[in-house]
Motif scaffolding. Structure first.
Motif, mmCIF file in Angstrom:
data_model
loop_
_atom_site.group_PDB
_atom_site.id
_atom_site.type_symbol
_atom_site.label_atom_id
_atom_site.label_comp_id
_atom_site.label_asym_id
_atom_site.label_seq_id
_atom_site.Cartn_x
_atom_site.Cartn_y
_atom_site.Cartn_z
ATOM 1 N N MET A 1 0.842 -1.197 0.000
ATOM 2 C CA MET A 1 0.000 0.000 0.000
ATOM 3 C C MET A 1 0.878 1.249 0.000
ATOM 4 O O MET A 1 1.985 1.229 0.536
ATOM 5 C CB MET A 1 -0.920 0.007 1.223
ATOM 6 N N PRO A 2 0.408 2.345 -0.592
ATOM 7 C CA PRO A 2 1.225 3.561 -0.628
ATOM 8 C C PRO A 2 1.407 4.164 0.763
ATOM 9 O O PRO A 2 0.571 3.996 1.650
ATOM 10 C CB PRO A 2 0.417 4.498 -1.532
ATOM 11 N N ILE A 3 2.500 4.882 0.921
ATOM 12 C CA ILE A 3 2.783 5.569 2.180
ATOM 13 C C ILE A 3 1.790 6.714 2.376
ATOM 14 O O ILE A 3 1.547 7.510 1.463
ATOM 15 C CB ILE A 3 4.220 6.123 2.184
ATOM 16 N N THR A 4 1.213 6.778 3.572
ATOM 17 C CA THR A 4 0.327 7.891 3.929
ATOM 18 C C THR A 4 0.890 8.732 5.063
ATOM 19 O O THR A 4 0.479 9.876 5.251
ATOM 20 C CB THR A 4 -1.053 7.373 4.376
ATOM 21 N N THR A 5 1.837 8.146 5.809
ATOM 22 C CA THR A 5 2.256 8.744 7.069
ATOM 23 C C THR A 5 3.772 8.646 7.217
ATOM 24 O O THR A 5 4.339 7.556 7.073
ATOM 25 C CB THR A 5 1.574 8.010 8.244
ATOM 26 N N CYS A 6 4.410 9.769 7.509
ATOM 27 C CA CYS A 6 5.862 9.812 7.681
ATOM 28 C C CYS A 6 6.172 10.169 9.135
ATOM 29 O O CYS A 6 5.777 11.236 9.617
ATOM 30 C CB CYS A 6 6.489 10.831 6.742
ATOM 31 N N ILE A 7 6.871 9.262 9.800
ATOM 32 C CA ILE A 7 7.122 9.378 11.234
ATOM 33 C C ILE A 7 8.625 9.476 11.478
ATOM 34 O O ILE A 7 9.412 8.729 10.888
ATOM 35 C CB ILE A 7 6.559 8.158 11.988
ATOM 36 N N PHE A 8 8.999 10.354 12.394
ATOM 37 C CA PHE A 8 10.414 10.610 12.657
ATOM 38 C C PHE A 8 10.742 10.438 14.135
ATOM 39 O O PHE A 8 10.018 10.927 15.006
ATOM 40 C CB PHE A 8 10.775 12.040 12.241
ATOM 41 N N ASP A 9 11.835 9.746 14.395
ATOM 42 C CA ASP A 9 12.448 9.834 15.708
ATOM 43 C C ASP A 9 12.898 11.284 15.896
ATOM 44 O O ASP A 9 13.117 12.010 14.915
ATOM 45 C CB ASP A 9 13.639 8.875 15.779
ATOM 46 N N ALA A 10 13.050 11.701 17.142
ATOM 47 C CA ALA A 10 13.401 13.102 17.404
ATOM 48 C C ALA A 10 14.903 13.306 17.574
ATOM 49 O O ALA A 10 15.572 13.932 16.737
ATOM 50 C CB ALA A 10 12.656 13.602 18.640
ATOM 51 N N TYR A 11 15.447 12.756 18.655
ATOM 52 C CA TYR A 11 16.819 13.067 19.056
ATOM 53 C C TYR A 11 17.834 12.307 18.209
ATOM 54 O O TYR A 11 17.858 11.084 18.185
ATOM 55 C CB TYR A 11 16.998 12.761 20.543
ATOM 56 N N GLY A 12 18.652 13.070 17.497
ATOM 57 C CA GLY A 12 19.628 12.491 16.587
ATOM 58 C C GLY A 12 19.115 12.366 15.170
ATOM 59 O O GLY A 12 19.901 12.196 14.241
ATOM 60 N N THR A 13 17.799 12.439 15.000
ATOM 61 C CA THR A 13 17.187 12.327 13.670
ATOM 62 C C THR A 13 16.778 13.701 13.157
ATOM 63 O O THR A 13 17.264 14.160 12.125
ATOM 64 C CB THR A 13 15.977 11.382 13.718
#
Length: 229
Positions: A1-13
């Motif tokens: 399925m296509p990507i709908t949501t982009c999630i990021f770690d915070a510290y160091g990212t």
């Protein structure tokens, strides 16, 4: 399925965890610290992470701010600076104002313009994350900031990654998860996310069965990756 949501770690990212020590080392009358600031920064980060893992497996959760202070205390003692209380307080104050990496605002803006959900998923406490987001000026291009405090256990517990699916009503394969931590990317891959590891330091890949789909040096390519996955 296509990507709908982009999630990021915070510290160091998204946020440069070495920025606090780097800034303090550049300030007047810190000649002794300037000689060891990279070691302090590395020890601080390593112990911060190790303490989260230990607390997770021992079912002994604590606020990430407590863990951050514990990690700094170890790092300062390891470099013979445990008696410098003014330096300790300065480093802790600077941790609330970490710099974002230079590509972060434009990258997040591009994702939002393309219609993706965007959020942080972090071990950080809500107050810490709010301080970092406000300092970096990226609040307007994030749909949410998810903290492990809502589930009471640190990464890489699967329940942490489940928070994303619950919040955005999506399946794991619709999520592009981005982290600078190889172990975090591995755990997210096992959970079922599409993953990208931002390996800024050129480190070897962790020897685990689960590997990131992409390995990057910076975050510049994330908007294009979201389209390709």
């Amino acid at each position: 399925m296509p990507i709908t949501t982009c999630i990021f770690d915070a510290y160091g990212t998204l946020f440069d965890v070495a920025a606090a020590a780097r800034q303090a080392a550049s300030e007047p009358n810190r000649e002794a610290f300037a000689k060891v600031w990279t070691k302090v920064a590395n020890d601080w980060r390593l112990k911060q992470l190790q303490y989260t893992w230990l607390r997770a497996v021992m079912d002994a959760h604590a606020d990430f701010w407590d863990v951050t202070q514990n990690g700094l205390d170890y790092a300062l003692e390891a470099s013979g600076l445990s008696g410098d209380t003014e330096l300790r307080e300065r480093l802790l104050a600077l941790y609330w104002e970490l710099d974002a990496y230079e590509e972060v605002p434009e990258m997040l803006t591009a994702l939002k313009s393309a219609g993706y959900n965007t959020a942080i998923l972090s071990n950080g406490s809500p107050k810490m994350l709010d301080g970092a987001v406000q300092s970096a000026g990226v609040g307007d291009v994030l749909d949410d900031v998810l903290s492990v405090e809502d589930v009471g256990i640190f990464k890489p517990a699967p329940v942490v990654y489940q928070m994303v699916c619950d919040r955005f009503n999506c399946t794991p394969d619709q999520v592009l998860f981005v982290s600078s931590n190889g172990w975090d990317a591995a755990a997210a891959s096992k959970f079922g996310f599409q993953t990208a590891w931002v390996n800024r330091a050129g480190e070897p890949q962790d020897k685990l069965p689960w590997t990131p789909r992409e390995v990057l040096k910076t975050l510049h390519k994330i908007p294009n990756l979201a389209k390709e996955f």
